[in-house]
Design an enzyme around this catalytic site. Structure first.
Site, PDB file in Angstrom:
ATOM      1  N   ASN A   1       9.311  23.704 -28.244  1.00 21.18           N
ATOM      2  CA  ASN A   1      10.458  22.955 -27.706  1.00 21.18           C
ATOM      3  C   ASN A   1      11.510  22.604 -28.761  1.00 21.18           C
ATOM      4  OD1 ASN A   1       9.509  22.814 -24.944  1.00 21.18           O
ATOM      5  ND2 ASN A   1       7.922  21.467 -25.732  1.00 21.18           N
TER       6      ASN A   1
ATOM      7  N   ALA B   1       4.552  19.132 -30.333  1.00 25.33           N
ATOM      8  CA  ALA B   1       3.439  18.510 -29.610  1.00 25.33           C
ATOM      9  C   ALA B   1       2.076  19.029 -30.055  1.00 25.33           C
ATOM     10  CB  ALA B   1       3.622  18.728 -28.113  1.00 25.33           C
TER      11      ALA B   1
ATOM     12  N   HIS C   1      -0.377  16.892 -32.056  1.00 29.10           N
ATOM     13  CA  HIS C   1      -1.275  15.905 -31.461  1.00 29.10           C
ATOM     14  C   HIS C   1      -2.467  16.542 -30.742  1.00 29.10           C
ATOM     15  CE1 HIS C   1       2.266  13.613 -32.351  1.00 29.10           C
ATOM     16  NE2 HIS C   1       2.979  14.262 -31.444  1.00 29.10           N
TER      17      HIS C   1
ATOM     18  N   ASP D   1      -7.261  23.560 -38.720  1.00 36.55           N
ATOM     19  CA  ASP D   1      -8.146  24.463 -39.479  1.00 36.55           C
ATOM     20  C   ASP D   1      -7.344  25.442 -40.329  1.00 36.55           C
ATOM     21  OD1 ASP D   1     -10.393  23.246 -38.494  1.00 36.55           O
ATOM     22  OD2 ASP D   1     -10.868  24.813 -37.026  1.00 36.55           O
TER      23      ASP D   1
ATOM     24  N   GLU E   1       4.342  17.612 -43.597  1.00 34.09           N
ATOM     25  CA  GLU E   1       4.485  17.455 -42.140  1.00 34.09           C
ATOM     26  C   GLU E   1       5.784  16.701 -41.885  1.00 34.09           C
ATOM     27  OE1 GLU E   1       1.376  15.038 -40.445  1.00 34.09           O
ATOM     28  OE2 GLU E   1       2.205  15.148 -38.427  1.00 34.09           O
TER      29      GLU E   1
ATOM     30  N   HIS F   1       8.561  15.251 -38.844  1.00 36.40           N
ATOM     31  CA  HIS F   1       8.968  14.993 -37.461  1.00 36.40           C
ATOM     32  C   HIS F   1      10.344  14.353 -37.474  1.00 36.40           C
ATOM     33  CE1 HIS F   1       4.983  15.908 -36.032  1.00 36.40           C
ATOM     34  NE2 HIS F   1       4.510  15.168 -37.024  1.00 36.40           N
ATOM     35  N   LEU F   2      11.178  14.771 -36.554  1.00 35.32           N
ATOM     36  CA  LEU F   2      12.508  14.174 -36.438  1.00 35.32           C
ATOM     37  C   LEU F   2      12.404  12.711 -36.019  1.00 35.32           C
ATOM     38  CD1 LEU F   2      13.626  17.268 -34.523  1.00 35.32           C
ATOM     39  CD2 LEU F   2      14.879  16.512 -36.535  1.00 35.32           C
TER      40      LEU F   2
ATOM     41  N   ARG G   1       6.362   5.598 -30.837  1.00 41.21           N
ATOM     42  CA  ARG G   1       6.493   6.164 -29.497  1.00 41.21           C
ATOM     43  C   ARG G   1       5.185   6.012 -28.707  1.00 41.21           C
ATOM     44  NH1 ARG G   1       8.999  11.915 -29.976  1.00 41.21           N
ATOM     45  NH2 ARG G   1       9.314  11.529 -27.734  1.00 41.21           N
TER      46      ARG G   1
ATOM     47  N   ARG H   1       1.086  10.074 -29.152  1.00 41.17           N
ATOM     48  CA  ARG H   1       1.717  10.697 -30.334  1.00 41.17           C
ATOM     49  C   ARG H   1       1.246  10.055 -31.637  1.00 41.17           C
ATOM     50  NH1 ARG H   1       5.904  13.775 -27.949  1.00 41.17           N
ATOM     51  NH2 ARG H   1       6.602  12.787 -26.050  1.00 41.17           N
TER      52      ARG H   1
HETATM   53  C1  DQA Z   1       8.256  15.908 -32.847  1.00 37.58           C
HETATM   54  C2  DQA Z   1       7.404  14.746 -32.322  1.00 37.58           C
HETATM   55  C3  DQA Z   1       6.351  15.249 -31.360  1.00 37.58           C
HETATM   56  O1  DQA Z   1       5.593  14.156 -30.863  1.00 37.58           O
HETATM   57  C4  DQA Z   1       6.990  15.938 -30.174  1.00 37.58           C
HETATM   58  O2  DQA Z   1       5.999  16.482 -29.324  1.00 37.58           O
HETATM   59  C5  DQA Z   1       7.955  16.998 -30.592  1.00 37.58           C
HETATM   60  C6  DQA Z   1       8.868  16.708 -31.699  1.00 37.58           C
HETATM   61  C7  DQA Z   1       9.435  15.413 -33.712  1.00 37.58           C
HETATM   62  O3  DQA Z   1       9.964  16.205 -34.469  1.00 37.58           O
HETATM   63  O4  DQA Z   1       9.812  14.234 -33.621  1.00 37.58           O
HETATM   64  O5  DQA Z   1       8.069  18.051 -29.974  1.00 37.58           O
HETATM   65  O6  DQA Z   1       7.456  16.750 -33.626  1.00 37.58           O
END
Ligand code: DQA
Length: 148
Positions: free
Chosen positions: A11, A77, A80, A87, A98, A100-101, A107, A111
């Site tokens: 996504n 996603a 999670h 692995d 890692e 995340h935006l 949230r 998550r």
């Molecule tokens: C995300 C946070 C995730 O929880 C979510 O499913 C995403 C985007 C972020 O970049 O904030 O698709 O990875």
């Protein structure tokens, strides 16, 4: 020239139009440009990819074992849910950030757990597209052997 793999999960191809109040207005192409500009400063090459398919992320993480000096992973996603990605990361030796935006901890409860965090070198979340640049700064500093 050392290469950073920047891998994006499901996504994230919709960025710009997907819940802009949560993820911001920048598209993935905008983020790629930001990342390329940031990496150039450090003389680093970027391999920037996105997929909606979990196994593709696993394949790319396996590929990164021999081709990447570091990895930036926004698994979307799958963060999670994916033991397969956990692995695959466990089987790597290069530093992994890692990203995340949004800030998943602010949230929904589903998550709050990440299968990535425990096998990543570090985590950057909640800073929008800027998080990718921060991750590049962090990896460049690690790769240069900075002590602080
Ligand atoms: C995300 C946070 C995730 O929880 C979510 O499913 C995403 C985007 C972020 O970049 O904030 O698709 O990875």
């Amino acid at each position: 020239m050392a290469t950073l793999y920047i891998l994006n999960g499901p996504n994230l191809n919709l960025l710009g139009t997907r819940e802009p109040e949560v993820y911001g207005k920048q598209t993935l192409a905008d983020i790629e440009k930001l990342a390329r500009d940031a990496a150039k400063k450090y003389g680093l090459e970027i391999e920037f990819r996105q997929t909606n398919i979990e196994g593709e992320l696993v394949n790319w993480l396996q590929e990164a074992r021999t081709k990447a000096a570091g990895v930036i992973l926004n698994a979307g996603a799958y963060t999670h849910t994916s033991i397969a990605i956990h692995d695959a990361l466990k089987a790597t030796t290069m530093p992994v950030v890692e990203v995340h935006l949004s800030n998943p901890f602010a949230r929904e409860p589903f998550r709050h757990h990440s299968y990535v965090s425990g096998v990543a070198t570090g985590v950057i979340c909640g800073f929008g597209a800027r998080g990718y640049v921060l991750a590049i700064d962090a990896l460049a500093s690690l790769l240069a052997g900075a002590k602080a």
